[in-house]
Structures are given as structure tokens and as C-alpha cells.
Design an enzyme around this catalytic site. Structure first.
Site, PDB file in Angstrom:
ATOM      1  N   GLY A 190      14.667  49.753  28.744  1.00  0.00           N
ATOM      2  CA  GLY A 190      13.734  49.390  29.821  1.00  0.00           C
ATOM      3  C   GLY A 190      12.322  49.856  29.491  1.00  0.00           C
ATOM      4  CE  LYS A 217      24.996  44.507  20.077  1.00  0.00           C
ATOM      5  NZ  LYS A 217      24.974  45.440  21.187  1.00  0.00           N
ATOM      6  CG  ASN A 274      30.928  50.746  18.988  1.00  0.00           C
ATOM      7  OD1 ASN A 274      30.753  50.350  17.841  1.00  0.00           O
ATOM      8  ND2 ASN A 274      30.053  50.558  19.935  1.00  0.00           N
ATOM      9  CD  GLU A 311      26.879  50.260  28.284  1.00  0.00           C
ATOM     10  OE1 GLU A 311      26.167  49.753  29.162  1.00  0.00           O
ATOM     11  OE2 GLU A 311      26.655  50.105  27.083  1.00  0.00           O
TER      12      GLU A 311
HETATM   13  P1  NAD Z   1      19.588  54.392  29.309  1.00  0.00           P
HETATM   14  O1  NAD Z   1      20.672  55.256  29.848  1.00  0.00           O
HETATM   15  O2  NAD Z   1      18.632  54.960  28.305  1.00  0.00           O
HETATM   16  O3  NAD Z   1      18.699  53.851  30.516  1.00  0.00           O
HETATM   17  C1  NAD Z   1      19.231  53.403  31.719  1.00  0.00           C
HETATM   18  C2  NAD Z   1      18.287  53.845  32.821  1.00  0.00           C
HETATM   19  O4  NAD Z   1      18.678  53.211  34.036  1.00  0.00           O
HETATM   20  C3  NAD Z   1      18.313  55.363  33.073  1.00  0.00           C
HETATM   21  O5  NAD Z   1      16.993  55.848  33.056  1.00  0.00           O
HETATM   22  C4  NAD Z   1      18.915  55.476  34.481  1.00  0.00           C
HETATM   23  O6  NAD Z   1      18.422  56.564  35.220  1.00  0.00           O
HETATM   24  C5  NAD Z   1      18.448  54.142  35.080  1.00  0.00           C
HETATM   25  N1  NAD Z   1      19.205  53.738  36.274  1.00  0.00           N
HETATM   26  C6  NAD Z   1      20.547  53.607  36.424  1.00  0.00           C
HETATM   27  N2  NAD Z   1      20.833  53.236  37.686  1.00  0.00           N
HETATM   28  C7  NAD Z   1      19.649  53.140  38.341  1.00  0.00           C
HETATM   29  C8  NAD Z   1      19.287  52.825  39.677  1.00  0.00           C
HETATM   30  N3  NAD Z   1      20.212  52.535  40.599  1.00  0.00           N
HETATM   31  N4  NAD Z   1      17.990  52.834  40.018  1.00  0.00           N
HETATM   32  C9  NAD Z   1      17.039  53.143  39.104  1.00  0.00           C
HETATM   33  N5  NAD Z   1      17.314  53.454  37.804  1.00  0.00           N
HETATM   34  C10 NAD Z   1      18.606  53.453  37.437  1.00  0.00           C
HETATM   35  O7  NAD Z   1      20.296  53.079  28.744  1.00  0.00           O
HETATM   36  P2  NAD Z   1      19.825  52.154  27.546  1.00  0.00           P
HETATM   37  O8  NAD Z   1      20.179  52.793  26.251  1.00  0.00           O
HETATM   38  O9  NAD Z   1      18.431  51.691  27.764  1.00  0.00           O
HETATM   39  O10 NAD Z   1      20.852  50.937  27.728  1.00  0.00           O
HETATM   40  C11 NAD Z   1      20.720  49.943  28.717  1.00  0.00           C
HETATM   41  C12 NAD Z   1      21.665  48.797  28.332  1.00  0.00           C
HETATM   42  O11 NAD Z   1      21.190  48.224  27.111  1.00  0.00           O
HETATM   43  C13 NAD Z   1      23.101  49.279  28.048  1.00  0.00           C
HETATM   44  O12 NAD Z   1      24.033  48.327  28.486  1.00  0.00           O
HETATM   45  C14 NAD Z   1      23.145  49.378  26.526  1.00  0.00           C
HETATM   46  O13 NAD Z   1      24.441  49.215  25.972  1.00  0.00           O
HETATM   47  C15 NAD Z   1      22.236  48.227  26.134  1.00  0.00           C
HETATM   48  N6  NAD Z   1      21.632  48.402  24.791  1.00  0.00           N
HETATM   49  C16 NAD Z   1      20.945  49.555  24.499  1.00  0.00           C
HETATM   50  C17 NAD Z   1      20.371  49.686  23.231  1.00  0.00           C
HETATM   51  C18 NAD Z   1      19.582  50.920  22.850  1.00  0.00           C
HETATM   52  O14 NAD Z   1      19.183  51.033  21.680  1.00  0.00           O
HETATM   53  N7  NAD Z   1      19.305  51.850  23.746  1.00  0.00           N
HETATM   54  C19 NAD Z   1      20.501  48.638  22.293  1.00  0.00           C
HETATM   55  C20 NAD Z   1      21.194  47.481  22.648  1.00  0.00           C
HETATM   56  C21 NAD Z   1      21.769  47.378  23.910  1.00  0.00           C
HETATM   57  O1  KPL Z   2      26.280  47.847  18.061  1.00  0.00           O
HETATM   58  C1  KPL Z   2      26.753  48.801  17.480  1.00  0.00           C
HETATM   59  C2  KPL Z   2      26.924  50.062  18.240  1.00  0.00           C
HETATM   60  O2  KPL Z   2      26.956  51.130  17.655  1.00  0.00           O
HETATM   61  O3  KPL Z   2      27.012  49.958  19.476  1.00  0.00           O
HETATM   62  C3  KPL Z   2      27.206  48.639  16.055  1.00  0.00           C
HETATM   63  C4  KPL Z   2      26.267  49.318  15.111  1.00  0.00           C
HETATM   64  C5  KPL Z   2      27.248  47.157  15.694  1.00  0.00           C
HETATM   65  C6  KPL Z   2      28.595  49.152  15.849  1.00  0.00           C
HETATM   66  O4  KPL Z   2      29.507  48.476  16.659  1.00  0.00           O
END
Ligand code: NAD
Ligand code: KPL
Length: 305
Positions: free
Chosen positions: A14, A184, A192, A264
Site C-alpha cells: 500500500g 501464482k 512456500n 495467508e
Molecule cells: P502488510 O502487512 O505490510 O500491510 C497491510 C496493512 O494493512 C498493515 O499496515 C495493516 O495495519 C493494514 N490493515 C489491515 N486491516 C486494516 C484495516 N481494517 N484498516 C486499516 N488498515 C488495515 O502487507 P503487504 O505485505 O503489503 O501485503 C498486502 C497483500 O499484498 C498481501 O495479500 C500480500 O500477500 C500481497 N503481496 C505482498 C507483496 C510484498 O512484497 N509485500 C508482494 C506481492 C503480494
Molecule cells: O511468491 C513467492 C513467495 O515467496 O510468496 C515465491 C518466491 C514465488 C515463492 O512461492
């Protein structure tokens, strides 16, 4: 003037989206959980983006969930297990014709949200970008990747994709977003959980090739059964390629468990096993993997839902 990007979830992804949109001059507002979080954020003076050790701060305006401004466009950037509850708390603020962009990994949370706000347009996203936080209100852009966006109910691309292009957010609109999300999910299910159970980096799975191959075969059968033949194509080769390409990395689930954070699982392996059960399709190795992972999480005091 494009309409405001409300961003719920000032976590890793975000904040990454918020900073890039703000840098491109797009109107952005963060939605924070509580008055206390809003006060902390105000004291910090904004969000900081760290890219290759270069730090840039953005004084993005923020509000709490119960602010009264209507929301036309919402980027939902929380974890899959928080998505439905988060949307329920702002549903009354959604303007007619509101659009939600759902950034959650896995499957299942998108349908929960869509059922919660049936009059809004829900756009699903699948992201391979990487971001993490060392401190509150600061995000490190860790891995370049890509964002696929699509709406299973309507193939028409929204006009605000131009905002993403101007903000340098790599993306493409696809009519096959479910195929992307399923593919994915399958990769995440094959890699994982095993990294958690064998306590290893992704590359450590080269020592468990047969087990990975068996899981891939079951996952490919499931994808076929779920009407996703394209997502099943060459799955095992792709899984082996990702294991090699990310050999030195710890999977996201491994990192969650190591840091005592909720995973998750419900929207990854849990979704796969529930879908198989709905189709009456026995997947013994995936089901056993799910049971082992649930036991492992519980023994570490972590929830498995
Ligand atoms: P994160 O935990 O860093 O951020 C989530 C945020 O949402 C937190 O700050 C939390 O406090 C906030 N939140 C939750 N409920 C809330 C509410 N009711 N009101 C206000 N804020 C609220 O998570 P992230 O790593 O950014 O991941 C978000 C999604 O993106 C996940 O599904 C994750 O699998 C996916 N994703 C993340 C990455 C990455 O590199 N971080 C990459 C690909 C996909
Ligand atoms: O997306 C990934 C994760 O760690 O969540 C990779 C690197 C593809 C492994 O599943």
C-alpha cells in the site's frame, strides 16, 4: 484531474503504491485503522520510500476508517485475512459506481469482498513486486516485478490505468486475471509450505524434487478441474525455474512464520484444498501438506485460518 486514490492498508505494498502515485502528482489519501495510528502518522510527517538507498518522503494526507469523505476508488492493500472486515468498515462510504482494486495474494478474499459490496466494481490484482518495512511509515522497494489487473465480471479496462503508467507502476490489464491468480496460488502452494516445514530457503527444495513434483501434479489436476487449463501448463517446470531463480530467498510464508506473523494459508493451500473438496477430487499429498502446515503453525502459536 483524476479522482482520489484512497488506499486502505499503509503497509508494504500500500505504501509503495501510495508513494509512487503521490510522486506522479496523483491525489492520494491513506485510510488508517484508528485515531492513534493517524496521530502517529501525522507525527512522522508522511511516508518514506527507500529505493536503492535513496530515501524520499511524501506528506500524503491521511484519515481514519470513519472519516466521512465518499470513496470513488479504493486500493485495498491489506492481507487477505483482513480484507472482508476492512471493506465492511468503509462500505457505507463507497460512492455509486465505486471501484475497488484488490491487491491480495491467493484466492477467496476477492469473492468475500465482492459479496460484501455487490454494487461496487471489484478489480483483482496479482502482484510480483516486492516491498517490506523495517519501520512504520517507511517502505523499502525490494524487488521489481509486475502487476496484472483484471475484472472477471467485465473485460473493459478502466481509464485510470493511465495514472499507473504515469506513476511508473508496471502493469497490464488482462481478461484472464483468474488464470494469473490461480497460477501464482499454485506456485505458492508448491513452494512456500515446504520451505516452512523443511526450514529452508527456496533453493533448499532442490533436495525434495520428488515431493515438489508430486504436489505439482496434484495442483495441475486441480487447475484443470477448476477450469484453469492454462494455469496448469508446464506447472512443474515453472516451479523448478522459480526455485532456481529465487534459490537464495526465503519464501514470504517462511518469513511470516519466522517473524511470528499470521500467514495467508487459508487463501493459498486452504483455498486449493477447499476447491478440491468442492469438486469431489481427492488430492492426498496436498491435503497432507495442509495438515502438516496447520500443525506446524499451531505448534508455533500461530493461527491457521
Ligand atoms: P502488510 O502487512 O505490510 O500491510 C497491510 C496493512 O494493512 C498493515 O499496515 C495493516 O495495519 C493494514 N490493515 C489491515 N486491516 C486494516 C484495516 N481494517 N484498516 C486499516 N488498515 C488495515 O502487507 P503487504 O505485505 O503489503 O501485503 C498486502 C497483500 O499484498 C498481501 O495479500 C500480500 O500477500 C500481497 N503481496 C505482498 C507483496 C510484498 O512484497 N509485500 C508482494 C506481492 C503480494
Ligand atoms: O511468491 C513467492 C513467495 O515467496 O510468496 C515465491 C518466491 C514465488 C515463492 O512461492
Amino acid at each position: 484531474m483524476s479522482s482520489t486514490w484512497h488506499i486502505l492498508g499503509a503497509g508494504s505494498l500500500g505504501s509503495l503504491w501510495a508513494c509512487r502515485l503521490a510522486r506522479a502528482g496523483k491525489p492520494v489519501r491513506l485510510i488508517l485503522r484508528s485515531p492513534q495510528r493517524l496521530q502517529d502518522y501525522t507525527e512522522a510527517g508522511g511516508l518514506t520510500l527507500v529505493e536503492q538507498e535513496r530515501r524520499t518522503s511524501f506528506a500524503i494526507p491521511a484519515e481514519t476508517l470513519d472519516a466521512e469523505t465518499p470513496i470513488q476508488r479504493l486500493l485495498l492493500a491489506c492481507k487477505a485475512y483482513d480484507a472482508d472486515k476492512a471493506v465492511a468498515s468503509i462500505a457505507h462510504r463507497l460512492a455509486p459506481g465505486a471501484e475497488l482494486i484488490l491487491l491480495q495474494n491467493g484466492l477467496g478474499s476477492q469473492d468475500e469482498v465482492a459479496a460484501r459490496v455487490p454494487r461496487a466494481r471489484c478489480i483483482f490484482a496479482s502482484s510480483t513486486e516486492g516491498a517490506f518495512r523495517e519501520h512504520d511509515w517507511q517502505v523499502n522497494f525490494a524487488g521489481h516485478g509486475f502487476n496484472w489487473l483484471g475484472d472477471p465480471a467485465n473485460p473493459l479496462a478502466p481509464t485510470w490505468l493511465d495514472d499507473l503508467a504515469e506513476a511508473g507502476i508496471p502493469h497490464e490489464w488482462t481478461p484472464d486475471i483468474l488464470t494469473r491468480l490461480w497460477r501464482k496460488l499454485a506456485l505458492n502452494c508448491a513452494i512456500n509450505p515446504l520451505t516452512v516445514l523443511y526450514d529452508c530457503r527456496n533453493g533448499g527444495l532442490t533436495g525434495h524434487r520428488c515431493e515438489v513434483a508430486t504436489l505439482c501434479a496434484e495442483l495441475a489436476d486441480l487447475l484443470q478441474r477448476c477450469g484453469q487449463p492454462q494455469a496448469a501448463e508446464n506447472l512443474e517446470n515453472e516451479v523448478q525455474r522459480v526455485i532456481q531463480a529465487t534459490a537464495a530467498n526465503y519464501s514470504s510464508m517462511y518469513q511470516d512464520v519466522r517473524n511470528g506473523r499470521r500467514t495467508e494459508i487459508h487463501y493459498l493451500l486452504g483455498h486449493a484444498c477447499r476447491s478440491a473438496m468442492r469438486h469431489g477430487q481427492p488430492l492426498p499429498h496436498l491435503e497432507r501438506l495442509y495438515r502438516r502446515l496447520v500443525e506446524h503453525l499451531n505448534s508455533h502459536g500461530l493461527p491457521s485460518d
